[in-house]
Write a protein that holds these residues in place. Structure first.
Motif, mmCIF file in Angstrom:
data_model
loop_
_atom_site.group_PDB
_atom_site.id
_atom_site.type_symbol
_atom_site.label_atom_id
_atom_site.label_comp_id
_atom_site.label_asym_id
_atom_site.label_seq_id
_atom_site.Cartn_x
_atom_site.Cartn_y
_atom_site.Cartn_z
ATOM 1 N N LYS A 3 32.939 34.275 41.827
ATOM 2 C CA LYS A 3 32.970 34.240 43.297
ATOM 3 C C LYS A 3 33.546 32.935 43.836
ATOM 4 O O LYS A 3 33.821 32.824 45.028
ATOM 5 N N TYR A 4 33.725 31.947 42.959
ATOM 6 C CA TYR A 4 34.223 30.655 43.415
ATOM 7 C C TYR A 4 35.722 30.471 43.182
ATOM 8 O O TYR A 4 36.345 29.607 43.800
ATOM 9 N N PHE A 5 36.312 31.266 42.279
ATOM 10 C CA PHE A 5 37.681 30.995 41.828
ATOM 11 C C PHE A 5 38.685 30.962 42.975
ATOM 12 O O PHE A 5 39.542 30.078 43.037
ATOM 13 N N ASN A 6 38.605 31.901 43.889
ATOM 14 C CA ASN A 6 39.566 31.962 44.992
ATOM 15 C C ASN A 6 39.057 31.297 46.267
ATOM 16 O O ASN A 6 39.645 31.472 47.331
ATOM 17 N N SER A 7 37.981 30.519 46.144
ATOM 18 C CA SER A 7 37.477 29.783 47.301
ATOM 19 C C SER A 7 38.296 28.514 47.492
ATOM 20 O O SER A 7 39.117 28.152 46.644
ATOM 21 N N ARG A 8 38.054 27.811 48.571
ATOM 22 C CA ARG A 8 38.798 26.580 48.846
ATOM 23 C C ARG A 8 38.508 25.507 47.800
ATOM 24 O O ARG A 8 39.378 24.706 47.463
ATOM 25 N N THR A 9 37.286 25.482 47.302
ATOM 26 C CA THR A 9 36.916 24.448 46.322
ATOM 27 C C THR A 9 37.280 24.852 44.895
ATOM 28 O O THR A 9 37.422 23.994 44.029
ATOM 29 N N GLY A 10 37.453 26.162 44.648
ATOM 30 C CA GLY A 10 37.761 26.629 43.304
ATOM 31 C C GLY A 10 36.544 26.621 42.405
ATOM 32 O O GLY A 10 35.440 26.229 42.809
ATOM 33 N N CYS A 11 36.734 27.061 41.187
ATOM 34 C CA CYS A 11 35.647 27.095 40.211
ATOM 35 C C CYS A 11 35.656 25.808 39.395
ATOM 36 O O CYS A 11 36.643 25.495 38.730
ATOM 37 N N LYS A 12 34.561 25.077 39.422
ATOM 38 C CA LYS A 12 34.483 23.795 38.728
ATOM 39 C C LYS A 12 34.434 23.958 37.210
ATOM 40 O O LYS A 12 34.726 23.012 36.468
ATOM 41 N N ARG A 13 34.068 25.129 36.727
ATOM 42 C CA ARG A 13 33.957 25.334 35.281
ATOM 43 C C ARG A 13 35.296 25.663 34.632
ATOM 44 O O ARG A 13 35.418 25.648 33.413
ATOM 45 N N GLY A 14 36.291 25.984 35.447
ATOM 46 C CA GLY A 14 37.615 26.258 34.906
ATOM 47 C C GLY A 14 37.608 27.384 33.885
ATOM 48 O O GLY A 14 36.918 28.393 34.058
ATOM 49 N N ARG A 15 38.358 27.202 32.822
ATOM 50 C CA ARG A 15 38.471 28.264 31.817
ATOM 51 C C ARG A 15 37.187 28.471 31.030
ATOM 52 O O ARG A 15 37.057 29.459 30.299
ATOM 53 N N GLU A 16 36.214 27.558 31.166
ATOM 54 C CA GLU A 16 34.925 27.706 30.491
ATOM 55 C C GLU A 16 33.971 28.616 31.268
ATOM 56 O O GLU A 16 32.880 28.918 30.797
ATOM 57 N N CYS A 17 34.387 29.054 32.454
ATOM 58 C CA CYS A 17 33.542 29.920 33.276
ATOM 59 C C CYS A 17 33.291 31.247 32.560
ATOM 60 O O CYS A 17 34.164 31.799 31.884
ATOM 61 N N ASN A 18 32.071 31.773 32.724
ATOM 62 C CA ASN A 18 31.702 33.038 32.072
ATOM 63 C C ASN A 18 32.161 34.259 32.855
ATOM 64 O O ASN A 18 31.988 35.391 32.384
ATOM 65 N N TYR A 19 32.733 34.041 34.040
ATOM 66 C CA TYR A 19 33.173 35.159 34.870
ATOM 67 C C TYR A 19 34.700 35.177 34.975
ATOM 68 O O TYR A 19 35.370 34.183 34.724
ATOM 69 N N ALA A 20 35.210 36.337 35.346
ATOM 70 C CA ALA A 20 36.663 36.538 35.372
ATOM 71 C C ALA A 20 37.303 35.805 36.547
ATOM 72 O O ALA A 20 36.852 35.922 37.688
ATOM 73 N N HIS A 21 38.373 35.053 36.256
ATOM 74 C CA HIS A 21 39.154 34.382 37.292
ATOM 75 C C HIS A 21 40.344 35.280 37.624
ATOM 76 O O HIS A 21 41.361 35.272 36.940
ATOM 77 N N VAL A 22 40.189 36.065 38.672
ATOM 78 C CA VAL A 22 41.192 37.069 39.050
ATOM 79 C C VAL A 22 42.015 36.562 40.225
ATOM 80 O O VAL A 22 41.465 36.168 41.261
ATOM 81 N N GLN A 23 43.326 36.578 40.053
ATOM 82 C CA GLN A 23 44.235 36.134 41.108
ATOM 83 C C GLN A 23 44.094 37.019 42.338
ATOM 84 O O GLN A 23 44.074 38.247 42.237
ATOM 85 N N SER A 24 43.994 36.407 43.510
ATOM 86 C CA SER A 24 43.946 37.176 44.752
ATOM 87 C C SER A 24 45.326 37.780 45.031
ATOM 88 O O SER A 24 46.335 37.335 44.466
ATOM 89 N N PRO A 25 45.425 38.810 45.879
ATOM 90 C CA PRO A 25 46.712 39.459 46.148
ATOM 91 C C PRO A 25 47.786 38.467 46.575
ATOM 92 O O PRO A 25 47.524 37.521 47.311
ATOM 93 N N ILE A 26 49.009 38.704 46.131
ATOM 94 C CA ILE A 26 50.104 37.749 46.305
ATOM 95 C C ILE A 26 50.884 38.014 47.582
ATOM 96 O O ILE A 26 51.379 37.098 48.232
ATOM 97 N N GLY A 27 51.023 39.281 47.935
ATOM 98 C CA GLY A 27 51.632 39.631 49.215
ATOM 99 C C GLY A 27 53.089 39.233 49.359
ATOM 100 O O GLY A 27 53.919 39.482 48.483
#
Length: 293
Positions: A53-77
């Protein structure tokens, strides 16, 4: 990310016809009434069905690639409309393209695709392109597998991220073994990695805070390397653990005889990732061929 359009916000992409021949059109079209497949889960990459839930936020995910959840790119448009991405898409490695096919209730076959490199923990799903339709799940479906793969490669290129590429057989043959690289690193003057780092990222300091060592009671050491923040935005690498196999593997971590060995192993892994992401030619050379050490 609030600056990126959500699914359905970009009418030039979400309303494409399945019979549309152009790759991406800026003009809205009526969506074809074709029935599209429905999957059990929208995020269909195995083991990556729960999004961070943090990956596409303004602050991003602090755990980076070590995060246990999927980092999914938001729509590119609208960024897909940039024609320069077609040439850049050719450099996206097929190694990390995942394809999926599915049937509609009336047994009509469709395809979709995604880019997923486990080392990056980053997923980009196919979007836009030709012979395309978007389902209510937000999944873009294609009439053939090649169109799906081409669409996801353009999407990856449009994101502007460094992309890991598959080495050719000639490049693999020229690659220097890890043991040899570690020996070279151990002979660096005063064991100082800063001059090497600055050849890659001029003007950026490799501070002591970048190294987080963990010591065991038996004297073995491991380390977490956290690149300076100025670098993380360029290479999309937030932290690195050593993977050199001349240590002891326990608790999914490699442990070494001393801090110097652990540090060199983590730094070597960082150089490997930079090479995969086309920041370096290989682990020992810059893109122009200059030796790093």
């Amino acid at each position: 990310d609030a600056t990126r359009p959500a699914v359905g916000d970009d009418s030039s992409l979400s309303n494409m016809s399945l019979d549309e021949s152009s790759s991406v059109s800026p003009t809205p079209h009526a969506h074809a009434a074709t029935e599209l497949p429905v999957l059990e889960v929208r995020d269909w990459i195995k083991g990556q069905s729960v999004r961070c839930k943090y990956f596409n936020s303004r602050t991003g995910c602090k755990r980076g690639r070590e995060c246990n959840y999927a980092h999914v790119q938001s729509p590119i448009g609208q960024r897909l409309l940039n024609k320069t991405h077609s040439g850049e898409a050719a450099h996206v490695s097929d190694k990390f393209i995942h394809r999926k096919e599915a049937l509609t209730p009336s047994f009509d076959l469709f395809y979709t695709a995604a880019y997923y490199n486990p080392n990056e923990n980053w997923i980009c799903y196919a979007e836009g392109g030709s012979n395309v339709g978007q389902s209510p799940q937000g999944i873009w479906w294609y009439r053939n597998e090649d169109d799906a793969a081409a669409a996801v490669k353009r999407a990856v290129a449009a994101c502007g991220r460094p992309m890991a590429a598959t080495k050719t057989s000639a490049e693999a043959a020229e690659a220097e073994p890890s043991d040899s690289l570690m020996r070279r690193l151990s002979k660096v003057q005063n064991h100082n990695l800063q001059p090497i780092f600055q050849k890659v990222f001029p003007g950026i300091l490799l501070r002591k805070e970048c190294w987080r060592f963990t010591h065991r009671n038996d004297g073995l050491v491991t380390v977490l390397f956290i690149p300076p923040k100025e670098v993380q935005g360029k290479v999309y690498i937030s932290n690195v653990r050593p993977t050199w196999r001349r240590g002891t593997l326990e608790d999914k971590k490699w442990w070494y005889k001393d801090e110097r060995t652990a540090r060199n192993a983590a730094f070597m892994r960082f150089l490997e990732l930079c090479a995969q992401n086309r920041i370096l030619k290989d682990e020992r050379h810059s893109l122009n061929g200059t030796a790093l050490f």
